[in-house]
Scaffold this motif. Sequence first.
Motif, mmCIF file in Angstrom:
data_model
loop_
_atom_site.group_PDB
_atom_site.id
_atom_site.type_symbol
_atom_site.label_atom_id
_atom_site.label_comp_id
_atom_site.label_asym_id
_atom_site.label_seq_id
_atom_site.Cartn_x
_atom_site.Cartn_y
_atom_site.Cartn_z
ATOM 1 N N THR A 18 0.833 -1.206 0.000
ATOM 2 C CA THR A 18 0.000 0.000 0.000
ATOM 3 C C THR A 18 0.866 1.253 0.000
ATOM 4 O O THR A 18 0.622 2.188 -0.771
ATOM 5 N N ALA A 19 1.896 1.282 0.837
ATOM 6 C CA ALA A 19 2.780 2.452 0.898
ATOM 7 C C ALA A 19 3.476 2.694 -0.437
ATOM 8 O O ALA A 19 3.486 3.812 -0.961
ATOM 9 N N CYS A 20 4.054 1.645 -1.002
ATOM 10 C CA CYS A 20 4.746 1.786 -2.284
ATOM 11 C C CYS A 20 3.776 2.143 -3.409
ATOM 12 O O CYS A 20 4.073 2.993 -4.252
ATOM 13 N N GLY A 21 2.623 1.489 -3.425
ATOM 14 C CA GLY A 21 1.637 1.739 -4.478
ATOM 15 C C GLY A 21 1.131 3.163 -4.496
ATOM 16 O O GLY A 21 1.024 3.799 -5.549
ATOM 17 N N PHE A 22 0.826 3.686 -3.325
ATOM 18 C CA PHE A 22 0.321 5.059 -3.284
ATOM 19 C C PHE A 22 1.435 6.092 -3.396
ATOM 20 O O PHE A 22 1.195 7.207 -3.862
ATOM 21 N N ALA A 23 2.661 5.753 -3.020
ATOM 22 C CA ALA A 23 3.797 6.638 -3.308
ATOM 23 C C ALA A 23 3.964 6.733 -4.825
ATOM 24 O O ALA A 23 4.194 7.816 -5.376
ATOM 25 N N ALA A 24 3.812 5.591 -5.495
ATOM 26 C CA ALA A 24 3.908 5.558 -6.957
ATOM 27 C C ALA A 24 2.829 6.429 -7.595
ATOM 28 O O ALA A 24 3.106 7.239 -8.484
ATOM 29 N N VAL A 25 1.608 6.283 -7.130
ATOM 30 C CA VAL A 25 0.492 7.072 -7.670
ATOM 31 C C VAL A 25 0.726 8.562 -7.420
ATOM 32 O O VAL A 25 0.480 9.398 -8.292
ATOM 33 N N SER A 26 1.217 8.914 -6.240
ATOM 34 C CA SER A 26 1.412 10.333 -5.923
ATOM 35 C C SER A 26 2.513 10.966 -6.769
ATOM 36 O O SER A 26 2.574 12.183 -6.899
ATOM 37 N N ALA A 27 3.369 10.157 -7.374
ATOM 38 C CA ALA A 27 4.425 10.682 -8.242
ATOM 39 C C ALA A 27 3.889 11.114 -9.601
ATOM 40 O O ALA A 27 4.564 11.815 -10.346
ATOM 41 N N LEU A 28 2.655 10.715 -9.918
ATOM 42 C CA LEU A 28 2.092 10.998 -11.239
ATOM 43 C C LEU A 28 1.472 12.385 -11.357
ATOM 44 O O LEU A 28 1.200 12.852 -12.451
ATOM 45 N N GLY A 29 1.184 13.021 -10.228
ATOM 46 C CA GLY A 29 0.607 14.361 -10.278
ATOM 47 C C GLY A 29 -0.895 14.386 -10.438
ATOM 48 O O GLY A 29 -1.497 15.452 -10.519
ATOM 49 N N GLU A 30 -1.536 13.239 -10.505
ATOM 50 C CA GLU A 30 -2.999 13.161 -10.560
ATOM 51 C C GLU A 30 -3.428 11.856 -9.903
ATOM 52 O O GLU A 30 -2.660 10.898 -9.859
ATOM 53 N N LEU A 31 -4.640 11.835 -9.376
ATOM 54 C CA LEU A 31 -5.139 10.624 -8.741
ATOM 55 C C LEU A 31 -5.281 9.543 -9.810
ATOM 56 O O LEU A 31 -5.870 9.776 -10.862
ATOM 57 N N ALA A 32 -4.685 8.405 -9.560
ATOM 58 C CA ALA A 32 -4.658 7.330 -10.553
ATOM 59 C C ALA A 32 -4.679 5.985 -9.843
ATOM 60 O O ALA A 32 -4.585 5.911 -8.622
ATOM 61 N N ILE A 33 -4.781 4.946 -10.634
ATOM 62 C CA ILE A 33 -4.702 3.582 -10.123
ATOM 63 C C ILE A 33 -3.516 2.927 -10.818
ATOM 64 O O ILE A 33 -3.371 3.011 -12.041
ATOM 65 N N ALA A 34 -2.656 2.300 -10.028
ATOM 66 C CA ALA A 34 -1.460 1.658 -10.571
ATOM 67 C C ALA A 34 -1.320 0.283 -9.924
ATOM 68 O O ALA A 34 -0.807 0.166 -8.818
ATOM 69 N N PRO A 35 -1.782 -0.763 -10.585
ATOM 70 C CA PRO A 35 -1.699 -2.109 -10.001
ATOM 71 C C PRO A 35 -0.259 -2.592 -9.819
ATOM 72 O O PRO A 35 0.625 -2.239 -10.592
ATOM 73 N N THR A 36 -0.065 -3.395 -8.802
ATOM 74 C CA THR A 36 1.251 -3.956 -8.506
ATOM 75 C C THR A 36 1.635 -4.976 -9.572
ATOM 76 O O THR A 36 0.882 -5.907 -9.856
ATOM 77 N N LEU A 37 2.811 -4.796 -10.143
ATOM 78 C CA LEU A 37 3.358 -5.780 -11.078
ATOM 79 C C LEU A 37 4.258 -6.757 -10.333
ATOM 80 O O LEU A 37 4.239 -7.957 -10.575
ATOM 81 N N ASP A 38 5.082 -6.213 -9.439
ATOM 82 C CA ASP A 38 6.045 -7.035 -8.715
ATOM 83 C C ASP A 38 6.305 -6.395 -7.358
ATOM 84 O O ASP A 38 6.387 -5.176 -7.249
ATOM 85 N N LEU A 39 6.426 -7.228 -6.341
ATOM 86 C CA LEU A 39 6.730 -6.750 -4.993
ATOM 87 C C LEU A 39 7.688 -7.739 -4.355
ATOM 88 O O LEU A 39 7.396 -8.924 -4.272
#
Length: 156
Positions: free
Chosen positions: A67-88
Motif C-alpha cells: 500500500t505504501a509503495c503503491g500510493f507513493a507511486a500514484v502520488s508521483a504521477l501528479g494526478e489521482l490514478a490507479i497503478a496495479p502492482t506488477l512485482d513486490l
Amino acid sequence: MTDQAEIIFEKMNQVIPVLKHCAILDIKVLSADIGKLSLLLPYSQKIVGHPETGVIHGGALTTLMDTACGFAAVSALGELAIAPTLDLRIDYMGPAEPGKAVIGEAEAYRVTRNVIFARGQAYHQDQKDKPIAHCTATFMRLDSQTTQKDIQSLGI
C-alpha cells in the motif's frame, strides 16, 4: 508542508481508509508528498501471526508495504490514478517487536511511460536505522481514461 503535499495528504486520507484491507488493518496516513508516503500499522491482536510471541504476521507487513509503495507511486504521477502492482519483493530483516506499531515508508524513485518503480522500508518509530523489512516494487501505469472510471466508481 507545501500546498502540493497537503493536497496529496488529503487525497490519500480520502482513499486509503476506504480500502477494505486498510480499514481492517486500521492503516493510517502519517505523511504524504510527491512520490512519497508514510503509513502507520497499529499493533493489535488481530494482526498477530504467532500467538505465543505476539509477533506481527508477515501478511500484514506485506499489505502495509504494498500500500505504501503503491500510493507513493500514484502520488508521483501528479494526478489521482490507479497503478496495479506488477512485482513486490520484500526482504524481512527481523521480526516486529510485539506491542509496537510499524511505520511503512515508501518513495517512487523512477517513473517511466509504463512502469513506476518504488522502494520502501518498515520500522518501529524512532528505530529507522533498524528496519523490520525492506522492499522494492513496480507498478503499472494505466491510461487516464481507465483510471478515471475506476476512481469514479470509488465515489472520490
